[in-house]
Design a protein around this motif. Structure first.
Motif, PDB file in Angstrom:
ATOM      1  N   ASP A  97     -49.672 -39.880   5.160  1.00  0.00           N
ATOM      2  CA  ASP A  97     -49.679 -40.964   6.151  1.00  0.00           C
ATOM      3  C   ASP A  97     -48.324 -41.090   6.840  1.00  0.00           C
ATOM      4  OD1 ASP A  97     -52.294 -41.519   5.499  1.00  0.00           O
ATOM      5  OD2 ASP A  97     -51.808 -43.187   4.156  1.00  0.00           O
ATOM      6  N   THR A  98     -47.252 -40.922   6.046  1.00  0.00           N
ATOM      7  CA  THR A  98     -45.900 -40.998   6.611  1.00  0.00           C
ATOM      8  C   THR A  98     -45.660 -39.868   7.607  1.00  0.00           C
ATOM      9  OG1 THR A  98     -45.067 -41.998   4.565  1.00  0.00           O
ATOM     10  CG2 THR A  98     -43.439 -41.021   6.050  1.00  0.00           C
ATOM     11  N   ILE A  99     -46.104 -38.656   7.252  1.00  0.00           N
ATOM     12  CA  ILE A  99     -45.950 -37.509   8.161  1.00  0.00           C
ATOM     13  C   ILE A  99     -46.720 -37.752   9.457  1.00  0.00           C
ATOM     14  CG2 ILE A  99     -46.533 -35.068   8.488  1.00  0.00           C
ATOM     15  CD1 ILE A  99     -45.965 -34.661   5.498  1.00  0.00           C
TER      16      ILE A  99
ATOM     17  N   ALA B 239     -43.549 -27.682  11.336  1.00  0.00           N
ATOM     18  CA  ALA B 239     -42.355 -28.536  11.377  1.00  0.00           C
ATOM     19  C   ALA B 239     -41.134 -27.749  11.832  1.00  0.00           C
ATOM     20  CB  ALA B 239     -42.109 -29.149  10.001  1.00  0.00           C
ATOM     21  N   ASN B 240     -41.002 -26.510  11.362  1.00  0.00           N
ATOM     22  CA  ASN B 240     -39.871 -25.672  11.774  1.00  0.00           C
ATOM     23  C   ASN B 240     -39.923 -25.359  13.266  1.00  0.00           C
ATOM     24  OD1 ASN B 240     -38.686 -25.518   9.234  1.00  0.00           O
ATOM     25  ND2 ASN B 240     -39.887 -23.722   8.629  1.00  0.00           N
ATOM     26  N   THR B 241     -41.135 -25.103  13.777  1.00  0.00           N
ATOM     27  CA  THR B 241     -41.278 -24.811  15.217  1.00  0.00           C
ATOM     28  C   THR B 241     -40.909 -26.026  16.054  1.00  0.00           C
ATOM     29  OG1 THR B 241     -43.066 -23.252  14.718  1.00  0.00           O
ATOM     30  CG2 THR B 241     -42.850 -23.979  16.995  1.00  0.00           C
ATOM     31  N   ILE B 242     -41.371 -27.206  15.625  1.00  0.00           N
ATOM     32  CA  ILE B 242     -41.026 -28.436  16.343  1.00  0.00           C
ATOM     33  C   ILE B 242     -39.512 -28.639  16.330  1.00  0.00           C
ATOM     34  CG2 ILE B 242     -41.227 -30.958  16.334  1.00  0.00           C
ATOM     35  CD1 ILE B 242     -44.055 -30.580  15.149  1.00  0.00           C
ATOM     36  N   GLY B 243     -38.907 -28.394  15.167  1.00  0.00           N
ATOM     37  CA  GLY B 243     -37.459 -28.553  15.041  1.00  0.00           C
ATOM     38  C   GLY B 243     -36.687 -27.623  15.947  1.00  0.00           C
ATOM     39  N   SER B 244     -37.202 -26.390  16.118  1.00  0.00           N
ATOM     40  CA  SER B 244     -36.505 -25.422  16.988  1.00  0.00           C
ATOM     41  C   SER B 244     -36.617 -25.792  18.457  1.00  0.00           C
ATOM     42  CB  SER B 244     -37.068 -24.019  16.754  1.00  0.00           C
ATOM     43  OG  SER B 244     -38.409 -23.930  17.211  1.00  0.00           O
TER      44      SER B 244
ATOM     45  N   CYS C 252     -36.890 -29.102  19.593  1.00  0.00           N
ATOM     46  CA  CYS C 252     -36.351 -30.427  19.926  1.00  0.00           C
ATOM     47  C   CYS C 252     -34.927 -30.303  20.466  1.00  0.00           C
ATOM     48  CB  CYS C 252     -36.383 -31.350  18.712  1.00  0.00           C
ATOM     49  SG  CYS C 252     -35.234 -30.928  17.409  1.00  0.00           S
ATOM     50  N   SER C 253     -34.636 -31.101  21.481  1.00  0.00           N
ATOM     51  CA  SER C 253     -33.325 -30.999  22.137  1.00  0.00           C
ATOM     52  C   SER C 253     -32.557 -32.315  22.147  1.00  0.00           C
ATOM     53  CB  SER C 253     -33.520 -30.511  23.586  1.00  0.00           C
ATOM     54  OG  SER C 253     -34.344 -31.429  24.295  1.00  0.00           O
ATOM     55  N   ASP C 254     -33.082 -33.310  21.430  1.00  0.00           N
ATOM     56  CA  ASP C 254     -32.330 -34.570  21.357  1.00  0.00           C
ATOM     57  C   ASP C 254     -32.161 -34.983  19.901  1.00  0.00           C
ATOM     58  OD1 ASP C 254     -34.513 -37.322  21.332  1.00  0.00           O
ATOM     59  OD2 ASP C 254     -35.141 -35.229  21.179  1.00  0.00           O
ATOM     60  N   VAL C 255     -31.153 -35.783  19.661  1.00  0.00           N
ATOM     61  CA  VAL C 255     -30.767 -36.163  18.305  1.00  0.00           C
ATOM     62  C   VAL C 255     -31.861 -36.958  17.605  1.00  0.00           C
ATOM     63  CG1 VAL C 255     -29.110 -37.483  16.937  1.00  0.00           C
ATOM     64  CG2 VAL C 255     -28.313 -36.119  18.879  1.00  0.00           C
ATOM     65  N   GLU C 256     -32.489 -37.870  18.322  1.00  0.00           N
ATOM     66  CA  GLU C 256     -33.504 -38.737  17.703  1.00  0.00           C
ATOM     67  C   GLU C 256     -34.699 -37.930  17.200  1.00  0.00           C
ATOM     68  OE1 GLU C 256     -36.373 -42.566  18.744  1.00  0.00           O
ATOM     69  OE2 GLU C 256     -34.654 -42.119  20.031  1.00  0.00           O
ATOM     70  N   THR C 257     -35.187 -37.010  18.036  1.00  0.00           N
ATOM     71  CA  THR C 257     -36.320 -36.168  17.621  1.00  0.00           C
ATOM     72  C   THR C 257     -35.919 -35.276  16.445  1.00  0.00           C
ATOM     73  OG1 THR C 257     -37.143 -36.149  19.890  1.00  0.00           O
ATOM     74  CG2 THR C 257     -38.058 -34.515  18.379  1.00  0.00           C
ATOM     75  N   ALA C 258     -34.698 -34.749  16.486  1.00  0.00           N
ATOM     76  CA  ALA C 258     -34.213 -33.915  15.378  1.00  0.00           C
ATOM     77  C   ALA C 258     -34.218 -34.692  14.072  1.00  0.00           C
ATOM     78  CB  ALA C 258     -32.810 -33.404  15.689  1.00  0.00           C
ATOM     79  N   GLY C 259     -33.827 -35.951  14.136  1.00  0.00           N
ATOM     80  CA  GLY C 259     -33.831 -36.791  12.944  1.00  0.00           C
ATOM     81  C   GLY C 259     -35.238 -37.022  12.414  1.00  0.00           C
ATOM     82  N   ILE C 260     -36.191 -37.201  13.326  1.00  0.00           N
ATOM     83  CA  ILE C 260     -37.588 -37.396  12.921  1.00  0.00           C
ATOM     84  C   ILE C 260     -38.114 -36.139  12.230  1.00  0.00           C
ATOM     85  CG2 ILE C 260     -39.940 -37.812  13.742  1.00  0.00           C
ATOM     86  CD1 ILE C 260     -38.711 -39.391  16.093  1.00  0.00           C
TER      87      ILE C 260
ATOM     88  N   VAL D   8     -36.401 -33.921  10.606  1.00  0.00           N
ATOM     89  CA  VAL D   8     -35.787 -33.843   9.275  1.00  0.00           C
ATOM     90  C   VAL D   8     -36.569 -34.713   8.289  1.00  0.00           C
ATOM     91  CG1 VAL D   8     -33.756 -34.488   7.910  1.00  0.00           C
ATOM     92  CG2 VAL D   8     -33.467 -33.254  10.062  1.00  0.00           C
ATOM     93  N   ASP D   9     -36.990 -35.895   8.743  1.00  0.00           N
ATOM     94  CA  ASP D   9     -37.791 -36.783   7.883  1.00  0.00           C
ATOM     95  C   ASP D   9     -39.148 -36.154   7.554  1.00  0.00           C
ATOM     96  OD1 ASP D   9     -35.789 -38.669   7.863  1.00  0.00           O
ATOM     97  OD2 ASP D   9     -36.625 -39.858   9.512  1.00  0.00           O
ATOM     98  N   ILE D  10     -39.761 -35.512   8.547  1.00  0.00           N
ATOM     99  CA  ILE D  10     -41.046 -34.833   8.317  1.00  0.00           C
ATOM    100  C   ILE D  10     -40.884 -33.741   7.267  1.00  0.00           C
ATOM    101  CG2 ILE D  10     -42.771 -33.295   9.351  1.00  0.00           C
ATOM    102  CD1 ILE D  10     -42.483 -34.857  11.956  1.00  0.00           C
ATOM    103  N   LYS D  11     -39.834 -32.930   7.408  1.00  0.00           N
ATOM    104  CA  LYS D  11     -39.585 -31.847   6.449  1.00  0.00           C
ATOM    105  C   LYS D  11     -39.332 -32.399   5.049  1.00  0.00           C
ATOM    106  CE  LYS D  11     -37.726 -28.319   9.577  1.00  0.00           C
ATOM    107  NZ  LYS D  11     -36.551 -27.475   9.878  1.00  0.00           N
ATOM    108  N   GLY D  12     -38.648 -33.541   4.975  1.00  0.00           N
ATOM    109  CA  GLY D  12     -38.389 -34.157   3.675  1.00  0.00           C
ATOM    110  C   GLY D  12     -39.680 -34.565   2.985  1.00  0.00           C
TER     111      GLY D  12
END
Length: 292
Positions: free
Chosen positions: A164-166, A258-263, A265-273, A275-279
């Motif tokens: 649910d969190t993801i 998640a890795n593809t989305i991370g690659s 993303c070009s802004d800090v806020e999305t990058a942080g999200i 990281v939370d998804i990967k966690g």
């Protein structure tokens, strides 16, 4: 229904005039590894025990401990090994006469020599004994399965909560996506204006650059697949039978998206999200290592 690979069960019953105790214990393992420990006299029951365990448990490192008390009818018969006892007796008499000894030859003395007594196991119906052991094993497996089910419920709740969190975090990524393109277009317009100053802007060029950028950072496909994986995850958690291996494969697909989305993303806020998804994905991966 999700079941844990870790568990313990115990069964005890008097059958065939003897007390039989069986304990079953398991820990995580990629495949089924069953180790049976029972008295050497009853090794004939090992295959029947293993077959019953394999019919109940699909994977895990399983130890089965079998203890059998003495039979009320007596398991062994002890008799005098007359030829050996006679040989010892003659040798002792010869020693006494040859050396002029006065010591008496006693029962206590003779009984100390090896092989004076014959110990024979009474004949048993091995099929009946194996059936008795398996009957008690079934009790232990039922107790064992109940514990695994209780642990599995906790694992299922935790994994479902993290799913649910993801899903919520994925929604935030999707919501951020249009804003990222709009921000890029505004920054691009500002830079070009600054460089060209009084020169008229080519709006079509800006739109083209923004479209190229939007295509590069688009994560629609990845988020759709991620939501699809979440749906599969929930279905597996509700399905019957072992699902641990399937979940293990599925969580690899989670990581890939998640890795593809991370690659992208070009802004800090999305990058942080991300990281939370990967966690959360990693925490699910750890939990499913405990699922059968």
């Amino acid at each position: 229904m999700v079941k844990s690979m870790t568990g313990y069960g115990r069964g005890e019953e008097v059958r065939g005039g003897r007390k039989i105790t069986v304990e079953v214990r398991s820990v995580n393992n990629r495949y089924l590894d069953c180790n049976i420990k029972l008295p050497r006299l009853y090794v004939f029951a090992e295959e029947a025990i293993k077959s019953l365990v394999q019919g109940t448990i699909s994977r895990g490192k399983v130890d089965v401990f079998v203890t059998l008390g003495p039979s009320e009818e007596g398991d062994v018969k002890v008799s005098l090994n007359r030829p050996v006892a006679d040989g010892y007796y003659r040798a002792l008499r010869e020693m006494r006469e040859s050396y002029g000894l006065k010591d008496e030859i006693t029962v206590s003395l003779l009984s100390r020599f090896p092989d004076v007594f014959l110990v024979e196991k009474n004949e048993e119906d091995v099929k009946a004994v194996a059936a008795d052991i398996c009957a008690v094993l079934s009790l232990a497996l039922a107790d064992f399965d109940a514990m695994r089910t209780r642990e599995g419920e906790k694992l299922e709740q935790d994994v479902a909560c993290r799913a649910d969190t993801i899903e919520a975090l994925t929604g935030r990524v999707e919501a951020r996506s249009p804003g990222i393109v709009a921000d890029y277009r505004a920054r691009l317009t500002a830079r070009i204006t600054e460089v060209l100053q009084n020169t008229q802007l080519d709006e079509s060029r800006i739109l083209t650059e923004a479209a190229i950028f939007a295509d590069k950072v688009a994560v629609d496909e990845e988020t759709v697949r991620l939501r699809s994986h979440l749906s599969q995850l929930r279905q597996m958690l509700r399905s019957e039978g072992p699902v641990g291996r399937k979940l293990d494969f599925l969580i690899q697909e989670f990581n890939r998206e998640a890795n593809t989305i991370g690659s992208k993303c070009s802004d800090v806020e999305t990058a942080g999200i991300v990281v939370d998804i990967k966690g959360e994905i990693e925490k699910i991966r750890e939990q499913i290592q405990n699922i059968e």
